[in-house]
Design a protein around this motif. Structure first.
Motif: not given
Length: 188
Positions: A2-13
Motif C-alpha cells: 500500500a502506498k502511504i505518503n508520510l511527507r505531508p504529515w511530517r511537513e505539517e509537523l
C-alpha cells in the motif's frame, strides 16, 4: 503494498514546530522588551528621585548660606556695638578725670604763682606760668610730686618776665598726668 505518503504529515509537523518556534521567539522578544522597559522605567524613576534629593540639598545649602551670611552680619553688628559701648564706657569713665585734673591744678598752685597757658598732649601737660620767686616754682614742683594725679614734673625754662610784669619770673614746665588707683584696689 500500500502506498502511504508520510511527507505531508511530517511537513505539517515541521511547519507547526516552526510556527511554535517563531511564536516563542516573538514571545521572548516581547518579554525581553517588557523587561527592558521596566528596567528603564525603574532607572528613570531612580534618577528623578536622586535629582529631587540633589535639588533639595541645593535649596537647603542656599538657605544655610543665607543664614550664615546673616549670622556674619549680626556678628559684625555685635562687634561694632561692643566697640561703641567700650568707647562710651571709656568716655564715661574718663569724664570726671578732666574735672579732677583742673581741681588738682588749683590745689597744687601755691600763692604768688599763676598759669598763663596750659596745653595737654596725650598724658603730658605743658604749663607756662608766672611766679613771684623761684621758691614758688620749687613749691609747685614738690606739690606735683606729692599729687596722686601728676608725676614727673620737669622744669624746662625759667626767665625774667617782660617789663609789664617786672619782678615776676616766667617758667615752662612739663608734668605727666596719671590716674590714681581707686581706693580699695591693690596692685597685683
Amino acid at each position: 503494498m500500500a502506498k502511504i505518503n508520510l511527507r505531508p504529515w511530517r511537513e505539517e509537523l515541521r511547519a507547526e514546530k516552526q510556527k511554535q518556534f517563531v511564536v516563542m521567539i516573538l514571545g521572548a522578544v516581547i518579554v525581553a522588551g517588557g523587561l527592558v522597559f521596566l528596567w528603564k522605567s525603574h532607572l528613570d524613576s531612580q534618577i528623578a528621585y536622586q535629582q529631587a534629593r540633589n535639588a533639595y540639598i541645593e535649596t537647603a545649602a542656599k538657605k544655610l548660606d543665607a543664614q550664615i551670611k546673616e549670622i556674619e552680619d549680626l556678628k559684625r553688628k555685635r562687634d561694632e556695638l561692643l566697640a561703641r559701648m567700650k568707647v562710651i564706657q571709656d568716655l564715661q569713665g574718663k569724664r570726671p578725670v578732666i574735672v579732677r585734673i583742673f581741681d588738682e591744678l588749683v590745689r597744687t598752685l601755691p600763692d604768688g604763682l599763676y598759669y598763663t597757658d596750659l596745653t595737654r598732649t596725650g598724658d603730658n601737660l605743658q604749663i607756662v606760668g608766672m611766679a613771684e620767686s623761684n621758691n614758688r616754682i620749687s613749691t609747685l614742683m614738690r606739690s606735683f610730686e606729692e599729687s596722686d594725679w601728676f608725676a614727673s614734673p620737669s622744669l624746662a625754662n625759667v626767665s625774667a618776665a617782660d617789663s609789664r610784669r617786672a619782678g615776676y619770673s616766667q617758667f615752662n614746665m612739663t608734668v605727666k598726668q596719671t590716674t590714681p588707683e581707686p581706693e580699695g584696689e591693690e596692685k597685683k
